[in-house]
Design a protein around this motif. Structure first.
Motif, short mmCIF file in Angstrom:
data_model
loop_
_atom_site.label_atom_id
_atom_site.label_comp_id
_atom_site.label_asym_id
_atom_site.label_seq_id
_atom_site.Cartn_x
_atom_site.Cartn_y
_atom_site.Cartn_z
N PHE A 33 0.77 -1.42 0.04
CA PHE A 33 0.05 0.10 -0.13
C PHE A 33 0.95 1.11 -0.04
CE2 PHE A 33 -2.95 -3.15 1.76
CZ PHE A 33 -4.03 -2.79 1.07
N PHE A 34 0.41 2.10 0.81
CA PHE A 34 1.14 3.39 0.60
C PHE A 34 2.55 3.41 1.18
CE2 PHE A 34 1.56 8.10 1.73
CZ PHE A 34 1.05 8.50 0.65
N ASN A 35 2.84 2.53 1.95
CA ASN A 35 4.09 2.72 2.82
C ASN A 35 5.35 2.32 1.70
OD1 ASN A 35 4.94 -0.02 2.97
ND2 ASN A 35 3.43 -0.18 4.70
N ILE B 66 8.12 4.83 0.43
CA ILE B 66 9.52 4.75 1.06
C ILE B 66 10.47 4.14 0.12
CG2 ILE B 66 10.93 4.38 3.13
CD1 ILE B 66 8.22 4.23 4.71
N ILE C 268 12.14 2.31 9.58
CA ILE C 268 10.65 2.90 9.36
C ILE C 268 9.67 1.86 8.68
CG2 ILE C 268 9.10 4.92 8.79
CD1 ILE C 268 11.69 6.48 9.97
N ALA D 115 6.73 -0.20 9.33
CA ALA D 115 5.41 -0.38 8.39
C ALA D 115 4.82 -1.39 7.85
CB ALA D 115 5.39 0.78 7.50
N ALA E 187 -9.12 -1.39 5.33
CA ALA E 187 -7.87 -1.16 4.35
C ALA E 187 -7.64 0.25 4.35
CB ALA E 187 -8.17 -1.83 3.05
N ILE F 55 -4.15 2.09 5.06
CA ILE F 55 -3.32 2.87 4.34
C ILE F 55 -2.93 4.24 5.11
CG2 ILE F 55 -3.58 4.33 2.43
CD1 ILE F 55 -5.21 1.84 1.13
N ASN G 262 -0.27 3.84 7.39
CA ASN G 262 1.03 3.72 6.63
C ASN G 262 1.43 5.14 6.19
OD1 ASN G 262 0.74 1.05 6.73
ND2 ASN G 262 0.21 0.59 4.69
N GLU G 263 0.51 5.93 5.91
CA GLU G 263 1.15 7.44 5.48
C GLU G 263 2.07 8.16 6.44
OE1 GLU G 263 -2.46 9.63 4.91
OE2 GLU G 263 -1.60 10.83 3.26
N HIS H 284 3.75 6.58 8.46
CA HIS H 284 5.46 6.00 8.35
C HIS H 284 6.06 6.61 7.36
CE1 HIS H 284 3.50 2.69 10.92
NE2 HIS H 284 4.76 2.83 11.60
N VAL H 285 5.54 6.84 6.23
CA VAL H 285 6.06 7.56 5.00
C VAL H 285 6.47 8.95 5.36
CG1 VAL H 285 5.66 8.37 2.66
CG2 VAL H 285 4.94 6.08 3.24
N LEU I 11 7.12 9.90 8.29
CA LEU I 11 8.17 9.81 9.17
C LEU I 11 9.25 9.57 8.39
CD1 LEU I 11 7.97 9.82 12.41
CD2 LEU I 11 8.18 7.51 12.07
#
Lengths: 231, 156
Positions: A39-41, A44, A101, A105, B101, B105, B108-109, B111-112, B114
């Motif tokens: 997904f979004f992670n 990174i 990180i 995630a 879900a 997400i 997770n945003e 962590h991104v 971060l």
């Protein structure tokens, strides 16, 4: 590389980096598709992997500079090695922190003592040791530090190919994540690598200028001591 | 004479029995039977339990069941309705899963952001370190050069 060219290169690469940061950030969020598993992670990935590539490049440059210095005893090689080692420490810190990180995630763990991660940490600690030796062991420690840099450079292939033997880390090479990813992801990924390459060159050239300025200060101090200006 | 007494008994005893209340009537007749009259008196018929009135719901149910069984499309309609309801439930479950879900997400945003922040903090720290060192070196070089020039001029 003349001083005039150096003064032109740093702003040029810095400008390219700034443009690249803007473009790639937009591409990462707007153009690159969302990964179906992470997904979004997965976003990174774009700067974590780019920094990892440039960490390897920086260590390789440091190793080449150190070998050149050990062979010729010319300061230009030593300056290159020291500057790239410091940039490698910064890039290595980014790789380790962003990887940690991402691990949290994706797998809900900050760190795992698996082969790949442990080797990366050891490589980074070797570079930190090089910088510390250069900073605190005096001017005479340059050859010792050069040997340490060569030792660190030898570790790079181990870290890279250890990926294929890793327990959890995504794979590299022909069957790896970068090579097998979708077209859009691959395009954005290589644009990120190009952007961070410009950023790496900006920092490297600026740091080489700084190292040369430090050398100039040392020479001026010696002259000042010789002429009695400094006691 | 005897005949007259028997007739009298046959008339009077039932008359007395009917004159008694219903609870004691049978006892009276029993006692008269036991008194040696010879023929047992006929017992009154047992009262019948009244049949329960027919349940309207049961009747309606039976009518409905008969009507449903008589309709050949009814079973198909029931299956279709059940399928439609199951599909609705599945859709609802899917929507809930999608919402979860989406929440994942969103998580997770974090962590991104971060990771991006960590990258820029390290880059900014390195830039600051470079800039600061460069400033100090420039100042020191200018000072040393000035001192050396002054000393050279004084030496001349």
């Amino acid at each position: 590389m003349s001083q005039a060219k150096n003064s032109y290169l740093v702003p040029a690469f810095a400008t390219l980096s700034a443009i690249g940061f803007g473009v790639t950030t937009w591409l990462i969020y707007e153009y690159a598709p969302l990964d179906r598993v992470l997904f979004f992670n997965q976003k990174i990935f774009y700067f974590h992997v780019a920094h990892a590539f440039l960490l390897f490049a920086a260590v390789a440059v440091c190793g080449v500079g150190s070998i050149g210095f050990l062979k010729t005893r010319k300061h230009k090689w030593d300056d290159l090695a020291l500057a790239s080692a410091e940039v490698a420490v910064a890039f290595g810190a980014v790789v380790l922190v962003t990887g940690s990180i991402w691990g949290k995630a994706a797998w809900d763990i900050w760190w795992s003592w698996e082969k790949r991660l442990t080797m990366s940490l050891l490589l980074w600690l070797t570079l930190v040791a090089y910088v510390l030796v250069r900073r605190f062991a005096g001017a005479s420690a340059d050859r010792l530090a050069a040997m340490l840099a060569v030792f660190g450079t030898v570790g790079v292939p181990f870290v890279y190919f250890m990926v294929d033997r890793s327990d959890r880390h995504p794979q590299s090479g022909a069957k790896g994540v970068v090579a097998t990813s979708q077209g859009e992801i691959k395009i954005v990924m290589w644009l990120c690598v190009a952007t961070f390459l410009c950023w790496f060159l900006t920092l490297l050239i600026a740091r080489i200028q700084s190292v040369r300025a430090e050398r100039e200060v040392r020479e001026l101090r010696e002259r000042a001591l010789d002429t009695g200006v400094l006691q | 004479m005897t005949k007259s007494l028997v007739i009298l008994a046959c008339v009077v005893v039932p008359a007395l029995a009917f004159a008694q209340p219903s609870g004691s009537g049978s006892a009276g007749s029993g006692s008269s039977a036991g008194s040696g009259s010879g023929a047992p008196a006929p017992s009154p018929p047992a009262p019948e339990t009244p049949a329960p009135p027919p349940d309207p719901a049961t009747a309606a149910r039976k009518a409905c069941t008969d009507a449903m069984n008589a309709d050949p499309t009814f079973e198909k309609m029931v299956v279709e309705t059940a399928d439609r309801r199951a599909a609705e439930l599945r859709l609802q479950a899917d929507q809930e899963q999608h919402q979860k879900a989406a929440a994942a997400i969103a998580k997770n945003e974090k962590h991104v952001i971060l990771a991006y922040a960590a990258m820029w903090i390290i880059a900014a720290a390195f830039l600051f370190f470079l800039w600061r060192r460069q400033q100090v070196l420039r100042t020191e070089i200018a000072q040393l050069k000035s001192d050396l020039d002054t000393a050279t001029k004084d030496g001349k």
